[in-house]
Write an enzyme that holds these catalytic residues in place. Structure first.
Site, PDB file in Angstrom:
ATOM      1  CE  LYS A   1      39.440  40.483  54.579  1.00 26.00           C
ATOM      2  NZ  LYS A   1      39.233  40.981  53.217  1.00 26.00           N
TER       3      LYS A   1
ATOM      4  CE1 TYR B   1      39.788  37.041  52.274  1.00 24.18           C
ATOM      5  CE2 TYR B   1      41.665  38.485  52.557  1.00 24.18           C
ATOM      6  CZ  TYR B   1      40.483  38.178  51.923  1.00 24.18           C
ATOM      7  OH  TYR B   1      40.007  39.014  50.950  1.00 24.18           O
TER       8      TYR B   1
ATOM      9  CG  LEU C   1      34.328  42.293  53.747  1.00 20.99           C
ATOM     10  CD1 LEU C   1      34.136  40.842  54.174  1.00 20.99           C
ATOM     11  CD2 LEU C   1      35.790  42.536  53.407  1.00 20.99           C
TER      12      LEU C   1
ATOM     13  CD  GLU D   1      32.309  43.953  48.503  1.00 24.50           C
ATOM     14  OE1 GLU D   1      32.920  44.485  49.442  1.00 24.50           O
ATOM     15  OE2 GLU D   1      31.760  42.849  48.589  1.00 24.50           O
TER      16      GLU D   1
HETATM   17  N1  PMP Z   1      35.409  44.463  49.904  1.00 22.98           N
HETATM   18  C1  PMP Z   1      36.103  43.373  49.552  1.00 22.98           C
HETATM   19  C2  PMP Z   1      35.474  42.366  48.645  1.00 22.98           C
HETATM   20  C3  PMP Z   1      37.419  43.195  50.026  1.00 22.98           C
HETATM   21  O1  PMP Z   1      38.120  42.098  49.683  1.00 22.98           O
HETATM   22  C4  PMP Z   1      38.003  44.180  50.857  1.00 22.98           C
HETATM   23  C5  PMP Z   1      39.406  44.061  51.346  1.00 22.98           C
HETATM   24  N2  PMP Z   1      39.628  42.896  52.048  1.00 22.98           N
HETATM   25  C6  PMP Z   1      37.234  45.293  51.202  1.00 22.98           C
HETATM   26  C7  PMP Z   1      35.936  45.400  50.704  1.00 22.98           C
HETATM   27  C8  PMP Z   1      37.777  46.374  52.091  1.00 22.98           C
HETATM   28  O2  PMP Z   1      37.737  45.952  53.427  1.00 22.98           O
HETATM   29  P1  PMP Z   1      38.749  46.551  54.507  1.00 22.98           P
HETATM   30  O3  PMP Z   1      38.570  48.031  54.501  1.00 22.98           O
HETATM   31  O4  PMP Z   1      38.276  45.935  55.778  1.00 22.98           O
HETATM   32  O5  PMP Z   1      40.112  46.117  54.106  1.00 22.98           O
END
Ligand code: PMP
Length: 281
Positions: free
Chosen positions: A146, A31, A203, A178
Site C-alpha cells: 500500500k 499509508y 491490494l 481492482e
Molecule cells: N484496492 C486499492 C487499489 C485501494 O486503494 C483500496 C483502498 N485503499 C482497496 C483496494 C480497498 O482496500 P480496503 O478495503 O483495505 O480499504
C-alpha cells in the site's frame, strides 16, 4: 483541526514536512486508512497488520506496534471529536539529502495521521448505486504494497471523474484487477460471488476479507478467480469495497446496466451484514 506528526498533536496549519522528505521526493512511503463509526475504528487490527507488512516489504521500520498505533489513532479521533469518518496514517522513509538509495541507518521515518469527518453509513451513493468505467491498469508489479505512489490511480480516478462516474475499474490482460481505490466484485447469475484472488497484482483489501467471510450468511458461494470485463457486463450484480465505501453497489459499467440497473439484493444484504459487523466491532 488537530493532526499527528512525528510524536506531536498539532493544529493542521502548524504541521509541516521538509521538502527533502522522501515521501515528497520519491513517494517512498506507505499509508493506511481505517473507517470510524460511532467514534470507533473499523477493522483496525487488520489495517494495522497490513501497514506493518507493507512497511516490511519496502524496508521501513514500523515506528509503533499495533497497540501504540491504536493509542495514537484513538487520541486523534477523540481530539477531533470525529464520530464518523476516516483516519489516515502515513509513514515515509524520512528526510535526507536526495539520493535514490536508502538514507543512512538511524534516519527517522516521518509519521503522520489525520482524521476526516465524513458520512460513511448514510452515503447516498449506496442507495442509488455507483457507475464505473474500465481503464487500463498502468501500475507497477507490487500492488500488494500500500504505497503512497498512486499516480496510476490518480489518473484512473480522474478519467472516472471526467466521465461523471464514481470509480474506475482497472484492467490487465482483459481481466479486472481492482478499482482505483477499491476491490472489485461481481455476483454471477448462479449466485456466485467472484473476486480476484490475492497476489502481487492487487491490494489485499481489508474490507474484501471481511465481506468474503460474510458471504456465507448471504447464502453466496465464493470463487476467488480472475473475471473479464465481458463477464462483469453480464453479471447479475456488481459492487466494490473499501474502508471508506464499505460495500458499494455498482449499477453500470462502461455505460451498460448491470442486472436490473439498481443496487442488487445480494449486494444490499452484504452491505447490511458488513455495517452490522462494523458497528459491533
Ligand atoms: N484496492 C486499492 C487499489 C485501494 O486503494 C483500496 C483502498 N485503499 C482497496 C483496494 C480497498 O482496500 P480496503 O478495503 O483495505 O480499504
Amino acid at each position: 483541526r488537530i493532526v499527528y506528526l512525528n510524536g506531536a498533536f498539532l493544529p493542521f496549519e502548524e504541521a509541516r514536512v521538509p521538502i527533502m522528505d522522501r515521501g515528497f521526493l520519491f513517494a517512498d512511503g506507505i499509508y493506511e486508512v481505517s473507517a470510524i463509526i460511532d467514534g470507533k475504528l473499523v477493522d483496525n487490527a487488520a489495517h494495522l497488520a497490513r501497514l506493518d507488512r507493507s512497511l516490511g516489504e519496502i524496508g521501513i521500520r514500523n515506528p509503533h506496534d499495533a497497540a501504540g498505533w491504536e493509542k495514537l489513532q484513538t487520541e486523534l479521533v477523540a481530539r477531533n471529536g470525529v464520530r464518523e469518518g476516516l483516519v489516515y496514517m502515513q509513514v515515509t522513509r524520512g528526510v535526507a539529502e536526495r539520493d535514490f538509495a536508502f538514507p543512512k541507518a538511524g534516519t527517522e521515518p516521518t509519521v503522520m495521521m489525520f482524521t476526516q469527518a465524513k458520512t460513511v453509513l448514510a452515503n447516498p451513493l449506496a442507495e442509488t448505486g455507483a457507475r464505473v468505467i474500465t481503464v487500463e491498469d498502468l501500475r507497477w508489479k507490487r500492488r500488494d504494497i500500500k504505497s503512497v505512489a498512486l499516480l496510476a490511480q490518480v489518473l484512473a480516478k480522474q478519467q472516472a471523474a471526467e466521465a461523471g462516474v464514481a470509480e474506475a475499474w482497472m484492467v490487465e490482460d482483459g481481466a479486472v484487477t481492482e478499482g482505483s481505490s477499491s476491490t472489485a466484485f461481481i455476483v454471477s447469475r448462479e449466485r456466485v460471488l467472484v473476486t480476484r484472488p490475492l497476489s502481487t497484482a492487487l491490494l489485499p483489501g481489508i474490507t474484501r476479507a471481511s465481506v468474503l467471510k460474510l458471504a456465507g450468511e448471504a447464502d453466496l458461494k465464493v470463487e476467488e478467480r480472475l473475471f473479464s470485463v465481458a463477464e462483469a457486463y453480464e453479471a447479475q450484480e456488481a459492487f466494490y469495497t473499501s474502508a471508506s465505501a464499505f460495500v458499494m453497489p455498482v449499477v453500470e459499467i462502461d455505460g451498460r446496466s448491470i442486472g436490473e440497473g439498481r443496487p442488487g439484493p445480494l449486494t444490499r444484504r452484504l452491505r447490511e451484514l458488513y455495517v452490522e459487523a462494523a458497528c459491533q466491532g
